[in-house]
Motif scaffolding. Structure first.
Motif, mmCIF file in Angstrom:
data_model
loop_
_atom_site.group_PDB
_atom_site.id
_atom_site.type_symbol
_atom_site.label_atom_id
_atom_site.label_comp_id
_atom_site.label_asym_id
_atom_site.label_seq_id
_atom_site.Cartn_x
_atom_site.Cartn_y
_atom_site.Cartn_z
ATOM 1 N N MET A 82 0.828 -1.194 0.000
ATOM 2 C CA MET A 82 0.000 0.000 0.000
ATOM 3 C C MET A 82 0.869 1.252 0.000
ATOM 4 O O MET A 82 0.646 2.197 -0.760
ATOM 5 C CB MET A 82 -0.928 -0.017 1.222
ATOM 6 C CG MET A 82 -2.041 1.007 1.160
ATOM 7 S SD MET A 82 -3.126 0.877 2.590
ATOM 8 C CE MET A 82 -3.749 -0.777 2.393
ATOM 9 N N ALA A 83 1.890 1.254 0.876
ATOM 10 C CA ALA A 83 2.788 2.399 0.955
ATOM 11 C C ALA A 83 3.525 2.604 -0.364
ATOM 12 O O ALA A 83 3.772 3.744 -0.784
ATOM 13 C CB ALA A 83 3.786 2.196 2.093
ATOM 14 N N ARG A 84 3.847 1.489 -1.028
ATOM 15 C CA ARG A 84 4.573 1.583 -2.289
ATOM 16 C C ARG A 84 3.697 2.179 -3.396
ATOM 17 O O ARG A 84 4.206 2.836 -4.312
ATOM 18 C CB ARG A 84 5.060 0.183 -2.681
ATOM 19 C CG ARG A 84 5.961 0.143 -3.886
ATOM 20 C CD ARG A 84 6.745 -1.171 -3.934
ATOM 21 N NE ARG A 84 5.915 -2.327 -3.625
ATOM 22 C CZ ARG A 84 5.136 -2.942 -4.514
ATOM 23 N NH1 ARG A 84 5.076 -2.481 -5.742
ATOM 24 N NH2 ARG A 84 4.431 -4.000 -4.167
ATOM 25 N N ARG A 85 2.389 1.956 -3.313
ATOM 26 C CA ARG A 85 1.503 2.438 -4.366
ATOM 27 C C ARG A 85 0.981 3.858 -4.121
ATOM 28 O O ARG A 85 0.416 4.470 -5.025
ATOM 29 C CB ARG A 85 0.305 1.491 -4.511
ATOM 30 C CG ARG A 85 0.699 0.102 -4.970
ATOM 31 C CD ARG A 85 -0.527 -0.746 -5.202
ATOM 32 N NE ARG A 85 -0.190 -2.148 -5.451
ATOM 33 C CZ ARG A 85 -1.089 -3.076 -5.746
ATOM 34 N NH1 ARG A 85 -2.368 -2.761 -5.831
ATOM 35 N NH2 ARG A 85 -0.713 -4.320 -5.955
ATOM 36 N N ILE A 86 1.153 4.349 -2.906
ATOM 37 C CA ILE A 86 0.640 5.683 -2.588
ATOM 38 C C ILE A 86 1.244 6.758 -3.491
ATOM 39 O O ILE A 86 0.527 7.646 -3.959
ATOM 40 C CB ILE A 86 0.872 6.023 -1.095
ATOM 41 C CG1 ILE A 86 -0.036 5.175 -0.219
ATOM 42 C CG2 ILE A 86 0.628 7.494 -0.829
ATOM 43 C CD1 ILE A 86 -1.508 5.380 -0.455
ATOM 44 N N PRO A 87 2.579 6.738 -3.768
ATOM 45 C CA PRO A 87 3.128 7.769 -4.667
ATOM 46 C C PRO A 87 2.432 7.812 -6.024
ATOM 47 O O PRO A 87 2.226 8.891 -6.585
ATOM 48 C CB PRO A 87 4.598 7.359 -4.803
ATOM 49 C CG PRO A 87 4.911 6.644 -3.531
ATOM 50 C CD PRO A 87 3.661 5.895 -3.198
ATOM 51 N N ALA A 88 2.059 6.641 -6.552
ATOM 52 C CA ALA A 88 1.351 6.620 -7.836
ATOM 53 C C ALA A 88 -0.017 7.288 -7.706
ATOM 54 O O ALA A 88 -0.448 8.033 -8.596
ATOM 55 C CB ALA A 88 1.194 5.191 -8.329
#
Length: 625
Positions: free
Chosen positions: A38-44
């Motif tokens: 989830m944290a990895r996809r937040i920037p997108a």
């Protein structure tokens, strides 16, 4: 158990079926994604939100970003100033002397706090200006594409489901922008407070993380539960919303009452409400357990943080003044970290739907009407050469290869039983749909190479289901097209269909709003709406005029007038009339009989009745009614 209204002892109606909803590409994304993913996809998600907001109002986006940074700087300055003030306040022998010495630092802290709050207020103002623009931009982009896709797009498997999922994404665009603002603000505040804590003592930052992470994890799990409830009830909510319109619109009020449909439909609607309500209620205990456990664990670690501070003070590794500063900083950092986790989870949730929205826009963009650059004039002749059409996933063609020529000045009647292919043939003639085999030419122009809008400028179409547009009577005839002669042509079209007297008697004449459901609106009868639809087509003075069951709701006088006008206008255009009222086809120069997607017969009224074929049979049946 669904509640129902009804007589005691009456048999229980069968419940409406559970309908699946397959339009979402991420139906289990919240459940299957870890916190790290989830944290990895937040920037997108942040990037997608930024691009959407930047496209509608760059100035407001820049304002939000600058204010977020200023708010973070204000927090950092405030905490640093509080740290400077704590020494004099705790170390002075006399409180008054300590307060005087700490005064400048406290003043700086107050100004920094005020400046940070002011920056937050301005950021909130800018976001409130952005939100409606983002909502409108998302909605307009989708509506525009849906109005421009090829009609064949609606026959593509899953297109409607994806459209519904994209509608949800468009609605979530505003939530995503708001969550992005709150999350980035929390992140900026967290960095500011964490920096101060790290300077005071690195151990404090680790203990702080332990105290707030359980609440954050609880928020993520709660978001997953909410998503699961939403996913399980989306079908019931969608069908309930659709049915609500049917139950409350005046259009169906007569049928609902006269046919005593209210008891069952009330039961049906209540069942849908109970399904939505029941799934939400079933999730409430789970929410309670998750939040209780998260709060308890967070409390244990919070006590640990206080204990760490006390141990540092007792061991003389930290002064009491710095401990006070650490308390203020930890409270700020804790709130900020909670915001980051909470709004980050919400952003991920909303971004799933926004992804559906962008995927749909991409697919709809591929399906928009792009054919060629030829711009034909009003046709003198339309030729179909082996033109056929098959719908996807259908074994039997809707229209078998047809070769047919229509000429200017002709009135051609198209007849046939339901499902014969009449509507498909109309779509091919007008260029609304291209044939899947063969060709359609307007004079020397193949419609597959023609600009679709240029073709449609020469078409006047009165479909079976014509629009009861919630516009003024004038716009219902001219649809906002330029009026070079004032209202003269509008009145002429209204007179041709016998609507001029009706319009003059309306409360505001041509300016009367034709929508009884809107304040100040007025309603027409079914036959009057059909006349207005015919006026709309005639106002365009089209080269190809097609009327599909144009008089099904008209009285005899109105029907006679329409067909008399068609005969009088025929010289300047190609006219095609689709009808089941076979007495009306006597005025046609030629009759085409379709049967199961093929032309079965063709000729004049006299020729076909004398031939004793399908037309003669259908005409004889119509006379026996």
């Amino acid at each position: 158990m669904p509640r129902q209204e009804g007589r005691a002892g009456a048999p229980r109606p069968s419940a409406p079926p559970e309908l699946g909803y397959t339009g979402r590409a991420h139906s289990r994304a919240m459940e299957d994604t870890s916190l790290v993913d989830m944290a990895r996809r937040i920037p997108a998600a942040l990037g997608a939100t930024f691009r959407l907001a930047w496209s509608v109002d760059r100035r407001m986006v820049a304002t939000v970003l600058v204010c977020q940074v200023l708010s973070g700087i204000g927090t950092a300055v405030m905490l640093a100033a509080v740290a400077d003030a704590m020494g004099p306040l705790f170390g002075a022998t006399h409180p008054a002397a300590g307060l005087r010495e700490a005064g400048p630092s406290l003043l700086v802290a107050g100004v920094a706090l005020g400046a940070g709050s002011g920056a937050w207020i301005v950021a909130d103002w800018a976001t409130r200006r952005l939100n409606p623009q983002v909502a409108s931009a998302a909605d307009l982009a989708m509506v525009d594409l849906l109005m421009r896709v090829e009609l064949s797009a609606y026959d593509e498997e899953g297109f409607t489901d994806r459209s519904q999922a994209a509608e949800t994404g468009a609605l979530r665009a505003v939530d995503l922008a708001e969550d992005a603002k709150n999350m980035t603000n929390g992140l900026v505040q967290l960095v500011s407070a964490a920096s101060v804590l790290t300077v005071l003592h690195p151990l404090l930052l680790g203990v702080l993380l332990l105290s707030v992470v359980p609440r954050g994890m609880g928020g993520v799990i709660s978001a997953r539960i909410d998503y699961r409830v939403f996913d399980a009830s989306v079908s019931a909510r969608n069908t309930r919303g659709m049915m609500r319109w049917f139950l409350t619109t005046p259009t169906l009020a007569d049928e609902l009452r006269a046919n005593t449909m209210r008891p069952y439909l009330h039961f049906w609607y209540r069942t849908m409400c109970d399904r939505v309500e029941g799934r939400a209620l079933a999730a409430a205990p789970l929410h309670l357990r998750v939040n209780t456990f998260a709060a308890s664990l967070s409390g244990v670690f919070t006590v640990g943080m206080w204990g760490s501070l006390a141990a540092l003070v007792v061991s003389d590794r930290m002064t009491l003044a710095l401990a006070g500063t650490a308390i203020v900083a930890s409270q700020t950092a804790g709130r900020s970290l909670n915001s980051v986790i909470r709004y980050g989870a919400a952003m991920f949730h909303h971004a799933l739907y926004l992804d559906d929205y962008h995927r749909f826009l991409g697919r709809a963009g591929e399906l928009t009407t792009r054919r060629g650059g030829a711009k034909p004039e009003a046709p003198a002749e339309i030729r179909l050469t082996g033109a056929a059409f098959s719908y996807p996933e259908k074994r039997t063609p809707a229209l078998h290869p047809v070769s047919l020529t229509l000429r200017r000045g002709e009135v051609v009647a198209l007849v046939g039983e339901n499902g014969a292919g009449k509507s498909t043939l109309v779509r091919l003639l007008t260029g609304l749909t291209l044939p899947t085999a063969g060709s359609v030419h307007w004079d020397d122009t193949d419609l597959a190479t023609a600009d679709a809008e240029s073709v449609w400028r020469h078409v006047g179409l009165v479909p079976q289901q014509n629009g009861h547009w919630p516009l003024a009577a004038r716009e219902n005839i001219d649809l906002g097209q330029p009026r070079t002669h004032g209202d003269d042509l509008v009145w002429q079209a209204a007179e041709q269909v016998g609507m001029d007297e009706v319009i003059r008697e309306l409360p505001a004449g041509l300016d009367t709003l034709l929508a009884r459901s809107l304040w100040g609106g007025h309603e027409l009868s079914g036959g009057q709406w059909q006349r207005l639809a015919c006026a709309r087509a005639m106002y365009r003075s089209p080269g190809l005029l097609i009327l599909d069951e144009p008089t099904s709701e008209m009285d005899a006088r109105g029907e006679h007038r329409i067909f008399s006008e068609l005969r009088g206008m025929a010289r300047d255009r190609i006219t095609l009339v689709v009808t089941h009222r076979l007495d009306n086809v006597k005025m046609a120069d030629r009759i085409i009989v379709l049967d199961k997607g093929s032309i079965r017969e063709e000729g004049t009224f006299g020729q076909l009745t004398d031939a004793g074929g399908l037309f003669a049979e259908l005409y004889a049946l119509s006379q026996d009614r």
